[in-house]
Design a protein around this motif. Structure first.
Motif, PDB file in Angstrom:
ATOM      1  N   PRO A  21       0.814  -1.222   0.000  1.00 19.53           N
ATOM      2  CA  PRO A  21       0.000   0.000   0.000  1.00 19.53           C
ATOM      3  C   PRO A  21       0.849   1.275   0.000  1.00 19.53           C
ATOM      4  O   PRO A  21       0.500   2.255  -0.669  1.00 19.53           O
ATOM      5  CB  PRO A  21      -0.819  -0.136   1.291  1.00 19.53           C
ATOM      6  CG  PRO A  21      -0.949  -1.608   1.484  1.00 19.53           C
ATOM      7  CD  PRO A  21       0.382  -2.164   1.058  1.00 19.53           C
ATOM      8  N   ILE A  24       2.438   1.556  -3.590  1.00 22.95           N
ATOM      9  CA  ILE A  24       1.437   1.984  -4.570  1.00 22.95           C
ATOM     10  C   ILE A  24       1.096   3.462  -4.377  1.00 22.95           C
ATOM     11  O   ILE A  24       0.899   4.200  -5.346  1.00 22.95           O
ATOM     12  CB  ILE A  24       0.180   1.107  -4.472  1.00 22.95           C
ATOM     13  CG1 ILE A  24       0.521  -0.330  -4.881  1.00 22.95           C
ATOM     14  CG2 ILE A  24      -0.946   1.638  -5.349  1.00 22.95           C
ATOM     15  CD1 ILE A  24      -0.554  -1.347  -4.563  1.00 22.95           C
ATOM     16  N   SER A  25       1.053   3.908  -3.112  1.00 27.97           N
ATOM     17  CA  SER A  25       0.794   5.329  -2.839  1.00 27.97           C
ATOM     18  C   SER A  25       1.920   6.202  -3.390  1.00 27.97           C
ATOM     19  O   SER A  25       1.668   7.284  -3.935  1.00 27.97           O
ATOM     20  CB  SER A  25       0.624   5.551  -1.330  1.00 27.97           C
ATOM     21  OG  SER A  25      -0.502   4.843  -0.842  1.00 27.97           O
ATOM     22  N   LYS A  28       1.498   6.363  -7.162  1.00 25.79           N
ATOM     23  CA  LYS A  28       0.405   7.245  -7.564  1.00 25.79           C
ATOM     24  C   LYS A  28       0.766   8.717  -7.387  1.00 25.79           C
ATOM     25  O   LYS A  28       0.293   9.577  -8.132  1.00 25.79           O
ATOM     26  CB  LYS A  28      -0.855   6.918  -6.751  1.00 25.79           C
ATOM     27  CG  LYS A  28      -1.563   5.652  -7.192  1.00 25.79           C
ATOM     28  CD  LYS A  28      -2.860   5.457  -6.422  1.00 25.79           C
ATOM     29  CE  LYS A  28      -3.639   4.271  -6.960  1.00 25.79           C
ATOM     30  NZ  LYS A  28      -4.913   4.075  -6.227  1.00 25.79           N
ATOM     31  N   ASP A 148      -2.978   4.416   1.328  1.00 24.06           N
ATOM     32  CA  ASP A 148      -4.230   3.651   1.286  1.00 24.06           C
ATOM     33  C   ASP A 148      -3.989   2.434   0.391  1.00 24.06           C
ATOM     34  O   ASP A 148      -2.935   1.819   0.472  1.00 24.06           O
ATOM     35  CB  ASP A 148      -5.411   4.518   0.823  1.00 24.06           C
ATOM     36  CG  ASP A 148      -5.154   5.251  -0.477  1.00 24.06           C
ATOM     37  OD1 ASP A 148      -4.183   4.879  -1.183  1.00 24.06           O
ATOM     38  OD2 ASP A 148      -5.913   6.172  -0.803  1.00 24.06           O
ATOM     39  N   ASN A 149      -4.930   2.053  -0.427  1.00 23.05           N
ATOM     40  CA  ASN A 149      -4.772   0.901  -1.337  1.00 23.05           C
ATOM     41  C   ASN A 149      -4.584  -0.418  -0.575  1.00 23.05           C
ATOM     42  O   ASN A 149      -3.828  -1.294  -1.016  1.00 23.05           O
ATOM     43  CB  ASN A 149      -3.572   1.100  -2.282  1.00 23.05           C
ATOM     44  CG  ASN A 149      -3.604   2.419  -3.011  1.00 23.05           C
ATOM     45  OD1 ASN A 149      -4.475   2.643  -3.840  1.00 23.05           O
ATOM     46  ND2 ASN A 149      -2.683   3.312  -2.671  1.00 23.05           N
ATOM     47  N   PHE A 152      -5.220  -3.879  -2.562  1.00 20.67           N
ATOM     48  CA  PHE A 152      -4.558  -3.834  -3.871  1.00 20.67           C
ATOM     49  C   PHE A 152      -4.572  -5.185  -4.595  1.00 20.67           C
ATOM     50  O   PHE A 152      -4.536  -5.230  -5.828  1.00 20.67           O
ATOM     51  CB  PHE A 152      -3.110  -3.335  -3.716  1.00 20.67           C
ATOM     52  CG  PHE A 152      -2.175  -4.325  -3.067  1.00 20.67           C
ATOM     53  CD1 PHE A 152      -1.394  -5.162  -3.831  1.00 20.67           C
ATOM     54  CD2 PHE A 152      -2.089  -4.410  -1.683  1.00 20.67           C
ATOM     55  CE1 PHE A 152      -0.528  -6.071  -3.239  1.00 20.67           C
ATOM     56  CE2 PHE A 152      -1.242  -5.307  -1.080  1.00 20.67           C
ATOM     57  CZ  PHE A 152      -0.454  -6.153  -1.866  1.00 20.67           C
ATOM     58  N   LYS A 155      -7.039  -5.941  -7.432  1.00 22.09           N
ATOM     59  CA  LYS A 155      -6.781  -5.448  -8.785  1.00 22.09           C
ATOM     60  C   LYS A 155      -5.646  -6.208  -9.467  1.00 22.09           C
ATOM     61  O   LYS A 155      -5.345  -5.956 -10.629  1.00 22.09           O
ATOM     62  CB  LYS A 155      -6.445  -3.959  -8.723  1.00 22.09           C
ATOM     63  CG  LYS A 155      -7.576  -3.120  -8.101  1.00 22.09           C
ATOM     64  CD  LYS A 155      -7.081  -1.750  -7.701  1.00 22.09           C
ATOM     65  CE  LYS A 155      -8.138  -1.026  -6.867  1.00 22.09           C
ATOM     66  NZ  LYS A 155      -7.635   0.219  -6.288  1.00 22.09           N
ATOM     67  N   SER A 282      -7.740  -7.968   1.058  1.00 24.59           N
ATOM     68  CA  SER A 282      -8.179  -7.393  -0.206  1.00 24.59           C
ATOM     69  C   SER A 282      -9.574  -7.860  -0.608  1.00 24.59           C
ATOM     70  O   SER A 282     -10.138  -7.351  -1.577  1.00 24.59           O
ATOM     71  CB  SER A 282      -7.182  -7.758  -1.318  1.00 24.59           C
ATOM     72  OG  SER A 282      -5.994  -7.016  -1.194  1.00 24.59           O
TER      73      SER A 282
END
Length: 332
Positions: A21, A24-25, A28, A148-149, A152, A155, A282
């Motif tokens: 998470p 990935i943050s 992004k 967040d995420n 994940f 996805k 998830s």
């Protein structure tokens, strides 16, 4: 401008999942970035399967010359950010030799020689919430994004292994080596399920629900007995039994991507705390997480973000079986 980022996570799959998470943050936040991750042999393949990284490198396991070459090849590159999320000294020492504008590292102890490195350290204590400290590392680095995420894996590409199992909304028992302290951490309370007692648990659960059992990567006598006494072999991985009107499947030594696929169809997961517990977050799964009571502060560092989470404590399996059934009856 492409921001070049180097991340160290040279430990296990579960540790990488907990950190994803944050990664990935970061990804992004930057409109353009190229992330390289340094892994161990244990999480190298899983890191590649995530499709998050421009490059996935495995830290050399042995041989001083190969390690020096590895560090030298990184030294020739230039990174904008280095994040040492694993807190390991080998990662910190490697990061010290690599060029980067910003270097931040987690560490359980700030050693004297660390003061010679141009690295900002964040102290990792037993009662520290890991996601909070990861957020502090991002804030210091001026990566102004809230982590967040946490779902994940939803996805992530599904390898569709679960299509081989014709049922959904089952109780998923992950029966790995952690149930046996002689195969795991010897100081932990030994659950040590006996075959007959485990069959009693299965029979009790199957009065209400279909059951899926997954194994770990270490063979145990109870798995051998389940395969040869209780279940019928479908293929090298899949074993099956009909119990009244309910189905019972055992998946022998699935890959972690197989497990992810199966989690998509689970309704309750029963497991000793590990990577599967975090992967389950998830999906819409109730998680019965078996913990060592004297290490509860340690576990809270990792579990604070988990939803539909129900911890119980390790004990002799006959007692634990009763605790598991009470939780299932509340959750069903």
């Amino acid at each position: 401008m492409v921001n070049k980022i180097l991340i160290f996570r040279t430990d296990r799959i579960g540790d990488l999942i907990v950190t994803c998470p944050t990664i990935i943050s970061i990804k992004k936040y930057f409109k353009e970035c190229d992330i390289t991750i340094i892994t161990s042999n244990r999480n190298f393949d899983y890191a590649k399967s995530l499709n998050l990284f421009g490059d996935v490198l495995q830290f050399p396991r042995s041989n001083l010359i190969s390690k020096i070459k590895f560090i030298y090849n990184l030294y020739k590159k230039k990174f904008d950010y280095i994040f040492v999320f694993d807190g390991k000294e080998r990662s910190i020492l490697t990061a010290a030799f690599i060029k980067s504008k910003i270097k931040v590292a987690l560490s359980s102890s700030i050693k004297f020689h660390y003061k010679l490195f141009k690295i900002k350290f964040f102290k990792d204590c037993e009662n520290t919430n890991l996601n909070e400290i990861f957020q502090q590392m991002l804030n210091y680095s001026n990566v102004k994004v809230k982590i967040d995420n946490y779902d994940f894996i939803k996805k992530k590409r599904n390898n569709n292994f679960s299509n081989k199992i014709p049922m959904e909304k089952f109780v998923h028992i992950h029966l790995d080596e952690k149930w046996f302290s002689e195969l795991y951490i010897s100081s932990y309370t030994n659950i040590n399920p006996k075959y007959e007692d485990f069959i009693e648990l299965i029979n009790s659960i199957s009065k209400q629900s279909n059951i899926l059992i997954t194994t770990g990567i270490i063979d145990t006598s109870i798995v051998y007995e389940l395969k040869n006494k209780f279940l019928e072999k479908i293929d090298e991985k899949i074993y099956y039994k009909k119990n009244s009107d309910k189905s019972i499947y055992l998946i022998y030594m699935p890959s972690f991507e197989d497990i992810e696929s199966l989690l998509r169809k689970s309704k309750i997961l029963i497991a000793c705390h590990g990577s599967i517990t975090h992967a389950a977050n998830s999906f819409d799964i109730q998680k019965i997480d078996i913990l060592e009571e004297k290490k509860i502060k340690f576990y809270k560092r990792f579990t604070s973000y988990l939803e539909k989470y129900h911890p119980i404590y390790r004990s002799n399996f006959v007692l634990l079986r009763g605790d598991i059934m009470k939780k299932i009856q509340l959750l069903n």
